[in-house]
Design an enzyme around this catalytic site. Structure first.
Site, mmCIF file in Angstrom:
data_model
loop_
_atom_site.group_PDB
_atom_site.id
_atom_site.type_symbol
_atom_site.label_atom_id
_atom_site.label_comp_id
_atom_site.label_asym_id
_atom_site.label_seq_id
_atom_site.Cartn_x
_atom_site.Cartn_y
_atom_site.Cartn_z
ATOM 1 C CG HIS A 1 8.789 -1.098 3.137
ATOM 2 N ND1 HIS A 1 7.953 -2.138 3.464
ATOM 3 C CD2 HIS A 1 8.165 0.017 3.591
ATOM 4 C CE1 HIS A 1 6.872 -1.675 4.068
ATOM 5 N NE2 HIS A 1 6.982 -0.363 4.172
ATOM 6 C CG HIS B 1 -0.395 -0.089 2.534
ATOM 7 N ND1 HIS B 1 -0.996 -0.751 3.581
ATOM 8 C CD2 HIS B 1 0.744 0.434 3.049
ATOM 9 C CE1 HIS B 1 -0.257 -0.624 4.674
ATOM 10 N NE2 HIS B 1 0.804 0.112 4.380
ATOM 11 C CG HIS C 1 0.602 4.458 7.548
ATOM 12 N ND1 HIS C 1 -0.491 3.913 6.917
ATOM 13 C CD2 HIS C 1 1.641 3.654 7.253
ATOM 14 C CE1 HIS C 1 -0.122 2.808 6.273
ATOM 15 N NE2 HIS C 1 1.158 2.624 6.452
ATOM 16 C CD GLU D 1 3.385 -1.451 6.287
ATOM 17 O OE1 GLU D 1 3.189 -0.296 6.645
ATOM 18 O OE2 GLU D 1 3.492 -1.782 5.087
#
Ligand SMILES: [Fe+2]
Length: 315
Positions: free
Chosen positions: A193, A12, A59, A240
């Site tokens: 990431h 996302h 977030h 995540e």
């Protein structure tokens, strides 16, 4: 009865949303990413779910550091796009499904998963970017979406096992909902990431591809993976991916992998995407299984032999 017809996972990445909003999707860098979702859009147009349950993480948009629920289920009628620092994204308001969401809350909480019920919430790129990737950019999202926000930003996030078991509880809830609804479950986030620190920019394609393989064929290999392994192999933000296990837990044990896409990078993130459907082989086997003998026949046989079914003193 409602049923889960598929599970979808996708990254996302916020920069994907920015590329859409700024009309840069045809630039070669971004075309490489978006072209991987063309088949998914076709699949989605054919599948036409009635409801999406979207597992994502906030977030620090809806929840500040003052309050971070581990699992927060959106039960509202609508969820406006959040302002993430440069104004809300120009995407439609997400319409919820309060009836199914409330049913899930009741079923899952009584199954001992202590969800936070959220009756007012804005949703950020974690939810809206995956919607864009598989629905495109329509004026209205084509179906209601129930958001389920998972904390993966503040230690400790839930374990992969907990996420997987929550998926199973959601499945049970959906299957007990009386209305005939086709439900698709999204798992979002990842893949590898890391956005800060000495390892910023880390990408581990080998780990990501093995994760996709196992998600499809052998999720039990992922369920017990500790947080430290995600962090070490997939970077700090790779955690995540535990959210993908909620999606996987909501599906049958055996699934058919319908589609997969993986590309590196989008911004500083590996982009992974998979579509899983209930196994057709499994469905055929279940349909071919002989019916169990009725207990009534057993009772009749016992009566014919004059054998009491419950003897005195043996209850
Ligand atoms: Fe994220």
């Amino acid at each position: 009865m409602a049923r889960i017809v598929a599970g979808i996972s996708s990254s996302h990445v916020p920069a994907i949303g920015a590329a859409i909003d700024n009309k840069r999707t045809e630039e070669p860098y971004w075309k490489r990413v978006f072209s991987g979702f063309e088949k998914s859009k076709e699949w989605m147009a054919k599948t036409k779910p009635d409801v999406v349950i979207a597992i994502y993480n906030d977030h620090a948009s809806a929840f500040s550091v003052e309050m971070i629920p581990t699992f927060a289920l959106g039960c509202a009628a609508e969820f406006p796009p959040a302002d993430e620092g440069w104004g809300p994204r120009p995407v439609p308001v997400v319409k919820g499904h309060p009836e199914l969401a409330s049913h899930i809350a009741q079923s899952v909480i009584l199954d001992e998963f202590d969800l936070t019920i959220v009756n007012k919430m804005e949703v950020d790129h974690g939810l809206t970017v995956p919607l864009n990737l598989v629905f495109g950019s329509p004026k209205e999202w084509p179906c209601p979406v129930i958001p389920l926000a998972v904390n993966v930003v503040q230690y400790p996030p839930p374990t992969g096992h907990r996420c997987f078991m929550l998926g199973k509880a959601i499945r049970k809830a959906v299957l007990s909902y009386p209305e005939d609804l086709k439900v698709v479950v999204f798992g979002t986030g990842g893949m590898s990431h890391q956005i800060s620190g000495p390892r910023a920019g880390l990408i581990n394609s080998k780990f990501d591809k093995a994760f996709l393989d196992n998600l499809s064929k052998d999720p039990q290999k992922l369920v017990r993976m500790p947080h430290i392994e995600y962090m070490r192999e997939a970077g700090a933000e790779g955690i995540e991916m535990v959210m993908w296990l909620v999606m996987r837990g909501a599906l049958d044990d055996k699934v058919d992998e319908v589609y997969r896409f993986y590309t590196v990078p989008a911004s500083n993130t590996a982009v992974g995407h998979i579509i899983l459907e209930p196994s057709r082989k499994g469905a055929k086997k279940a349909a071919a299984k002989p019916k169990a003998k009725r207990p009534a026949a057993k009772t009749k046989r016992a009566a014919a032999r004059k054998i009491p079914l419950v003897r005195k003193g043996k209850r």
